[in-house]
Write a protein that holds these residues in place. Structure first.
Motif, short mmCIF file in Angstrom:
data_model
loop_
_atom_site.label_atom_id
_atom_site.label_comp_id
_atom_site.label_asym_id
_atom_site.label_seq_id
_atom_site.Cartn_x
_atom_site.Cartn_y
_atom_site.Cartn_z
N GLY A 259 0.85 -1.20 0.00
CA GLY A 259 0.00 0.00 0.00
C GLY A 259 0.87 1.23 0.00
O GLY A 259 1.51 1.56 -0.99
N ARG A 260 0.93 1.89 1.16
CA ARG A 260 1.86 3.01 1.30
C ARG A 260 2.07 3.24 2.79
O ARG A 260 1.23 2.86 3.61
N TYR A 261 3.18 3.86 3.10
CA TYR A 261 3.43 4.28 4.48
C TYR A 261 2.94 5.71 4.63
O TYR A 261 1.91 5.97 5.23
N GLN A 262 3.66 6.67 4.05
CA GLN A 262 3.21 8.06 4.07
C GLN A 262 3.15 8.66 2.67
O GLN A 262 2.19 9.31 2.31
N ASP A 263 4.18 8.42 1.88
CA ASP A 263 4.25 9.03 0.55
C ASP A 263 3.49 8.21 -0.49
O ASP A 263 3.43 6.99 -0.40
N GLU A 264 2.94 8.92 -1.49
CA GLU A 264 2.40 8.24 -2.66
C GLU A 264 3.58 7.74 -3.50
O GLU A 264 4.52 8.48 -3.78
N ARG A 265 3.53 6.48 -3.87
CA ARG A 265 4.58 5.87 -4.69
C ARG A 265 3.99 4.61 -5.30
O ARG A 265 2.87 4.20 -4.97
#
Length: 199
Positions: A65-71
């Motif tokens: 999914g993601r931690y904090q940043d969109e990637r």
């Protein structure tokens, strides 16, 4: 006056986190290396038992999914989510092989295996680390107090010097988040470098 349950718990956690802080740099390095593997076609596998199984799934969920940043999503698999495979392997090969068999099936040379164990003595996690090393994966351990057999079985280890399992688990969660933040930063910096090169 007796110390409150919450006071003693939080004091123990704060003291352990302070002692653990110097190992944060190693977690950042792991995150940077994981980003390099995961953005070039590799994958990360993770395993553990009980609360460590939950944290293995937490780590892989943050990467897919993601931690904090969109990637972009990153290829990360917990070896604890397929209950059919786990029970079949456990029935046919024994509990010690429930992760190692999956490592041999899904792991490739250059992939990563993150092993979590508060004791550092879980036979099935140690077997997974040994299987991963045999096929050319990179193995990292997150454990409780070291030295311990799992830390010895892995290429690198980050240990938490705490006598209480719950404190080790809480610090492991912080360690996972530090590692994921480092992955995000490395992916972001890599993308920026590519954009600058393309100019």
């Amino acid at each position: 006056m007796s110390t409150s349950v919450s006071g003693s718990h939080l004091t123990r956690l704060a003291e352990t986190l302070r002692a653990f802080e110097p190992q944060g740099r190693q977690l950042e390095v792991w995150g940077q290396r994981a980003a390099r593997v995961l953005t070039t076609g590799g994958r990360l596998l993770a395993c553990g038992n009980g609360g460590s199984a939950e944290q293995a799934q937490h780590l892989t969920a943050e990467l897919v999914g993601r931690y904090q940043d969109e990637r972009q999503p990153l290829a990360a698999f917990p070896l604890t989510h397929d209950t059919v495979a786990m029970t079949a392997i456990g029935n046919d090969y024994g509990a010690s092989q429930v992760f190692a068999r999956q490592v041999r099936a899904h792991g490739r040379v250059g992939d990563l295996l993150v092993c979590l164990s508060t004791s550092g003595r879980s036979p099935n996690v140690i077997a997974a680390a040994q299987a991963a090393a045999e096929i050319g994966m990179t193995t990292w351990a997150l454990t409780g107090p070291g030295p311990n057999p799992l830390a010895d079985a892995c290429a690198e280890a980050v240990t938490v010097d705490a006598p209480v399992t719950s404190t080790v688990q809480e610090v492991h969660l912080a360690a996972i988040h530090i590692m994921c933040a480092a992955v995000d930063a490395a992916v972001r910096d890599g993308l920026r470098a590519l954009l600058e090169t393309a100019r």
